[in-house]
Enzyme design. Sequence first.
Site, mmCIF file in Angstrom:
data_model
loop_
_atom_site.group_PDB
_atom_site.id
_atom_site.type_symbol
_atom_site.label_atom_id
_atom_site.label_comp_id
_atom_site.label_asym_id
_atom_site.label_seq_id
_atom_site.Cartn_x
_atom_site.Cartn_y
_atom_site.Cartn_z
ATOM 1 N N ARG A 32 -33.507 96.236 -75.575
ATOM 2 C CA ARG A 32 -33.056 97.264 -76.515
ATOM 3 C C ARG A 32 -34.218 97.691 -77.400
ATOM 4 O O ARG A 32 -35.015 96.855 -77.854
ATOM 5 C CB ARG A 32 -31.933 96.726 -77.392
ATOM 6 C CG ARG A 32 -31.563 97.668 -78.557
ATOM 7 C CD ARG A 32 -30.560 97.011 -79.482
ATOM 8 N NE ARG A 32 -30.233 97.845 -80.636
ATOM 9 C CZ ARG A 32 -30.636 97.619 -81.888
ATOM 10 N NH1 ARG A 32 -31.407 96.577 -82.158
ATOM 11 N NH2 ARG A 32 -30.277 98.420 -82.875
ATOM 12 N N ARG A 69 -30.688 106.079 -93.860
ATOM 13 C CA ARG A 69 -31.651 104.988 -94.059
ATOM 14 C C ARG A 69 -32.678 105.370 -95.112
ATOM 15 O O ARG A 69 -32.912 106.553 -95.374
ATOM 16 C CB ARG A 69 -32.391 104.662 -92.754
ATOM 17 C CG ARG A 69 -31.542 104.049 -91.668
ATOM 18 C CD ARG A 69 -32.369 103.735 -90.435
ATOM 19 N NE ARG A 69 -31.598 103.113 -89.380
ATOM 20 C CZ ARG A 69 -31.397 101.808 -89.264
ATOM 21 N NH1 ARG A 69 -31.957 100.986 -90.139
ATOM 22 N NH2 ARG A 69 -30.677 101.313 -88.287
ATOM 23 N N LYS A 210 -21.095 103.099 -80.665
ATOM 24 C CA LYS A 210 -21.089 102.025 -81.660
ATOM 25 C C LYS A 210 -19.913 102.229 -82.617
ATOM 26 O O LYS A 210 -19.834 103.238 -83.312
ATOM 27 C CB LYS A 210 -22.417 102.018 -82.409
ATOM 28 C CG LYS A 210 -23.613 101.744 -81.495
ATOM 29 C CD LYS A 210 -24.934 101.958 -82.191
ATOM 30 C CE LYS A 210 -25.182 100.925 -83.271
ATOM 31 N NZ LYS A 210 -26.536 101.077 -83.853
ATOM 32 N N THR A 268 -25.213 92.006 -84.001
ATOM 33 C CA THR A 268 -25.553 91.750 -85.406
ATOM 34 C C THR A 268 -25.375 90.287 -85.804
ATOM 35 O O THR A 268 -24.270 89.745 -85.778
ATOM 36 C CB THR A 268 -24.766 92.638 -86.388
ATOM 37 O OG1 THR A 268 -24.772 93.992 -85.936
ATOM 38 C CG2 THR A 268 -25.399 92.570 -87.774
#
Length: 478
Positions: A32, A69, A210, A268
């Site tokens: 990834r 972000r 996601k 995660t």
Amino acid sequence: MAKTTIVATIGPASDNPSTLLALHRAGMTVARLNGSHSSLDWHKATIALIRETLPELPILLDIPGRKIRTIQLREEPSFNVGDRVILTTDLSHDGSEKVPVNYDLFHSKLRVGVRIYADDGTLSFLVEKVSGRDVQVVAETAGTLKSRKGINVPEIDLGQELVTPRDREMITFAKSTGVDFVGISFVESSRHVEAIRSLIEATTPQIVAKVENQGGLDHLDEIAKATDIIMIDRGDLSVETSIDHVSIYQKKIISAAQQYGKPVIVATELLHSMIESPLPTKAEISDVTNSVIDGASAVMLSGETAVGKFPVEAVARLRSIVTLAEAHRHASAPALANTAASHNDLRAATQALARTLPISKIVVLSRTGYAARLVSMAQIQQPIIAVGNDTALVRSWNLLPGTVGVHLPHVSITADSAGTIALEALWTSGHITQSDVVLVVLATTNDADASLSFLQTVRVGQLAEQQAWPLAESLEAA
């Protein structure tokens, strides 16, 4: 061999040939890349490196999407509880006085009293004042706000567009570099999935949706039906919803993915402590074990392999944990759990034969990946060999649980080829041997109501003798 796929994020700790090879030997089955970090030049070079070092390894490129972000900072501010920090949409700042974020309308959506979270919820701030492009916040936790860390405001709909200009740029990049999957952030509807699919305009790269906020949970069924793969991003999901509910939501998402026969990646902080430590915590081991027992098709490492001190050890440990968890799952699993009626025929028939006959391997003939995907989701112990004639599509099947994609460009994917041509090619390449009893599966279409068109058991040794295949070319002879 464990069937659960291991996705490992490649970064500064692992972007070299020797570490890539070591990660693969340890159990990495998908690489990834996090498109939110590093430049496109770095990603292009790293994709080329992976292709050169491990040409059959699928690559997942996670694109930033609608995730907000901080930008790359020259100075990363540290603070204590009660300190004031200024967030801004003025990108000329470098972090020394104000911290820029990448969403141009961020300041216009906020109001005094709103809570802002950063870095997967580890940092919390309260909005004290909005002035022009600046948002003054008060720190509720001590810490450091680092470059390119996620910003969440779960109380407010920030009104971002469905597909951003950055998305379009990244999809074009993904297509040009030939990655196998693109991960799409904050998917909240099938419309979002189809908008991305219209940009891809091909069978690959496939879409990893996601699920990481309440909108995704609210429209879970339609997302599961529309996407190719689901990822549970527990970092943003815990911030955008409730951290206390994350494990429950994980089970809910896995169940929806299984209902539609879609692989699901759990991501995660699986072995987060191994960024700094050679051993995981007992809680992390329990988390990974339960994720596999829940039905995860794949588990993903992020910082552990991208920037951690023990990337290879983390993959090896993860492989060990999932192997043990799978043994428990297979010993206690019902005949066919969490299966929608529309997929019962293919999966139930495959599973029944795999569990009652001395089948050693399953050969799936697949044009589109539909049959390969459904068979891989049947929770069977035998290895699956998925045969196809599209190079990129076949490589992507290596993400499916327990599946090896085999590219046979000159083999027609039909029932006629199942008896001889495809099996002879697999014999010649060493994928099947004299002692194997294989179950050959072929489905006719990728329609949700497709009926099984071909199912056959074959004793490879008998067929090889009948067809006079050269024994010396098989692995068993070697």
